[in-house]
Scaffold this active site. Structure first.
Site, mmCIF file in Angstrom:
data_model
loop_
_atom_site.group_PDB
_atom_site.id
_atom_site.type_symbol
_atom_site.label_atom_id
_atom_site.label_comp_id
_atom_site.label_asym_id
_atom_site.label_seq_id
_atom_site.Cartn_x
_atom_site.Cartn_y
_atom_site.Cartn_z
ATOM 1 N N TYR A 195 19.038 -51.954 10.222
ATOM 2 C CA TYR A 195 18.791 -52.677 8.973
ATOM 3 C C TYR A 195 17.295 -52.657 8.659
ATOM 4 O O TYR A 195 16.868 -52.313 7.553
ATOM 5 C CB TYR A 195 19.289 -54.119 9.114
ATOM 6 C CG TYR A 195 19.037 -55.009 7.918
ATOM 7 C CD1 TYR A 195 19.712 -54.806 6.718
ATOM 8 C CD2 TYR A 195 18.139 -56.080 7.999
ATOM 9 C CE1 TYR A 195 19.493 -55.636 5.622
ATOM 10 C CE2 TYR A 195 17.924 -56.919 6.920
ATOM 11 C CZ TYR A 195 18.602 -56.694 5.734
ATOM 12 O OH TYR A 195 18.382 -57.527 4.650
ATOM 13 N N GLY A 228 25.641 -54.357 -7.047
ATOM 14 C CA GLY A 228 25.887 -55.188 -5.861
ATOM 15 C C GLY A 228 25.869 -56.659 -6.236
ATOM 16 O O GLY A 228 25.418 -57.515 -5.471
HETATM 17 P P1 NAD Z 1 25.670 -59.347 0.385
HETATM 18 O O1 NAD Z 1 26.152 -58.568 1.573
HETATM 19 O O2 NAD Z 1 26.124 -60.748 0.230
HETATM 20 O O3 NAD Z 1 26.008 -58.551 -0.951
HETATM 21 C C1 NAD Z 1 25.847 -57.171 -1.095
HETATM 22 C C2 NAD Z 1 26.790 -56.720 -2.176
HETATM 23 O O4 NAD Z 1 26.673 -55.291 -2.266
HETATM 24 C C3 NAD Z 1 28.271 -57.018 -1.860
HETATM 25 O O5 NAD Z 1 28.890 -57.666 -2.948
HETATM 26 C C4 NAD Z 1 28.885 -55.633 -1.630
HETATM 27 O O6 NAD Z 1 30.235 -55.537 -2.060
HETATM 28 C C5 NAD Z 1 27.956 -54.774 -2.474
HETATM 29 N N1 NAD Z 1 27.988 -53.376 -2.074
HETATM 30 C C6 NAD Z 1 27.978 -52.856 -0.816
HETATM 31 N N2 NAD Z 1 28.060 -51.527 -0.876
HETATM 32 C C7 NAD Z 1 28.096 -51.195 -2.189
HETATM 33 C C8 NAD Z 1 28.171 -49.965 -2.897
HETATM 34 N N3 NAD Z 1 28.232 -48.802 -2.251
HETATM 35 N N4 NAD Z 1 28.195 -50.000 -4.246
HETATM 36 C C9 NAD Z 1 28.148 -51.181 -4.928
HETATM 37 N N5 NAD Z 1 28.088 -52.381 -4.309
HETATM 38 C C10 NAD Z 1 28.058 -52.379 -2.959
HETATM 39 O O7 NAD Z 1 24.065 -59.262 0.412
HETATM 40 P P2 NAD Z 1 23.024 -60.278 -0.252
HETATM 41 O O8 NAD Z 1 22.770 -61.337 0.747
HETATM 42 O O9 NAD Z 1 23.429 -60.639 -1.610
HETATM 43 O O10 NAD Z 1 21.723 -59.345 -0.260
HETATM 44 C C11 NAD Z 1 21.300 -58.613 -1.398
HETATM 45 C C12 NAD Z 1 19.996 -57.908 -1.058
HETATM 46 O O11 NAD Z 1 19.016 -58.856 -0.620
HETATM 47 C C13 NAD Z 1 20.119 -56.877 0.075
HETATM 48 O O12 NAD Z 1 19.259 -55.792 -0.182
HETATM 49 C C14 NAD Z 1 19.625 -57.638 1.294
HETATM 50 O O13 NAD Z 1 19.110 -56.769 2.275
HETATM 51 C C15 NAD Z 1 18.545 -58.493 0.676
HETATM 52 N N6 NAD Z 1 18.258 -59.689 1.480
HETATM 53 C C16 NAD Z 1 19.167 -60.692 1.597
HETATM 54 C C17 NAD Z 1 18.874 -61.804 2.375
HETATM 55 C C18 NAD Z 1 19.834 -62.961 2.535
HETATM 56 O O14 NAD Z 1 19.552 -63.896 3.299
HETATM 57 N N7 NAD Z 1 20.956 -62.983 1.845
HETATM 58 C C19 NAD Z 1 17.646 -61.875 3.060
HETATM 59 C C20 NAD Z 1 16.753 -60.807 2.944
HETATM 60 C C21 NAD Z 1 17.058 -59.727 2.135
#
Ligand code: NAD
Length: 321
Positions: free
Chosen positions: A142, A8
């Protein structure tokens, strides 16, 4: 020699984390992977990239085996607002793929990083100084997937000794990649609109406090936890961390220090407001500070200055191209 796989890697956190880890461990030792074929050019050109679906456990298994992976950063997920539109897919990706990668971690004994979120809390959680161990009954799918993910990681650690570590990230603010459909996305968008239009319409109420963090702190937190002494980690997973807690009114006031003509008004989105209302105002991250010396570097004004400087320069460059 560490060999790292980021699953991811194409998202908001993954794109910058990949570059950050490549600087530490060497470009060829950090393999980026994502279900999407085209990602930010720096990520594609800066080192190895594999197109991979996290739910395809056979492919994950083969990559881990062939590349002799000993660390996995598991970032594949769908975020809060997108999850609500497709709860079934949210469960399959956020939990199904995590479960199969944990099984592979058990077989190959690699270390794993799995982020949780402030979304793992709910309306019955204490809102102020939310403790490390507390009530977690989120109402969003979520949040449900994040609590289940925390427990699953704890289970694999306790039952099989898998060295899986994680943080409850607050809203992450980045100047590079747009956020992926979360409740805290406004805190990124507001800077873009402040520079482009000197005005922002907020979908959250003026007084909605949430924990937030600037991306450089988030990257350092993840890498520091992964390198921390295993013996000192009381929780392993789901460490509360924060850098700042603010509401739309406060971020607007901070932006006005650098763009005095900036203004804000409000058009509340009921879905995102209800999710935000169920999350803490501010978490207690003392366990992370004590166990692995967590300490944020950026406060709100430092972040505003940096966001405005970096984005203004980029927008000006793009205009002249
Ligand atoms: P994002 O949505 O920007 O990125 C997620 C990535 O996962 C995307 O590039 C997507 O293409 C990829 N993805 C989705 N399904 C997939 C699959 N089946 N196989 C492979 N790749 C896949 O999310 P992010 O903001 O980078 O978040 C990453 C992690 O951090 C997540 O677990 C999220 O819950 C957590 N998080 C993020 C935030 C934030 O503010 N960004 C806050 C709290 C927690």
């Amino acid at each position: 020699m560490d060999k790292i796989l980021i699953i991811g890697a194409g998202g908001q956190i993954g794109t910058e984390l990949t570059a950050y880890l490549r600087n530490i461990y060497g470009s060829s030792n950090v393999i980026a992977s994502d279900i999407r074929a085209t990602l930010h050019p720096e990520l594609m050109e800066g080192g190895p990239f594999i197109r991979m679906d996290a739910m395809d456990s056979r492919q994950v298994y083969q990559v881990v085996q062939k590349e002799k992976i000993n660390q996995v950063y598991f970032l594949a997920a769908i975020l809060s607002v997108v999850c609500e539109n497709n709860p079934e897919m949210a469960w399959d990706i956020n939990i199904g793929s995590l479960n199969s990668v944990l099984r592979i971690a058990h077989e190959f004994s690699f270390k794993m990083f799995v982020p949780s979120s402030i979304g793992a809390f709910g309306a019955s959680t204490p809102k102020m100084k939310t403790p490390q161990l507390t009530i977690q009954r989120p109402s969003s799918i979520y949040g449900v997937s994040k609590v289940a993910g925390e427990l699953l990681c704890d289970y694999y650690h306790a039952r099989f000794g898998v060295d899986v570590r994680g943080l409850r990230f607050p809203g992450i603010i980045s100047n590079l990649i747009p956020p992926g459909g979360g409740t805290t996305d406004y805190a990124v968008d507001i800077y873009h609109k402040a520079i482009a239009h000197k005005h922002y319409t907020s979908y959250l109420r003026a007084d909605t406090y949430l924990d937030m963090m600037y991306m450089p702190d988030a990257l350092r937190a993840a890498a520091t936890l992964m390198e921390a002494n295993h013996e000192k980690l009381r929780f392993h997973n789901a460490y509360n961390i924060s850098a700042m807690s603010f509401c739309p009114e406060m971020i607007a006031a901070s932006i006005q220090k650098f763009i005095p003509e900036f203004s804000i008004d409000y058009e509340i989105d009921p879905l995102r407001q209800s999710i935000a209302d169920s999350w803490p105002d501010s978490v207690d991250d003392s366990a992370a500070r004590e166990d692995w010396a967590w300490m944020p570097e950026y406060d709100l004004d430092m972040m505003s200055k940096d966001m405005i400087d970096v984005l203004s320069e980029r927008f000006a460059r793009e205009k002249n191209e």
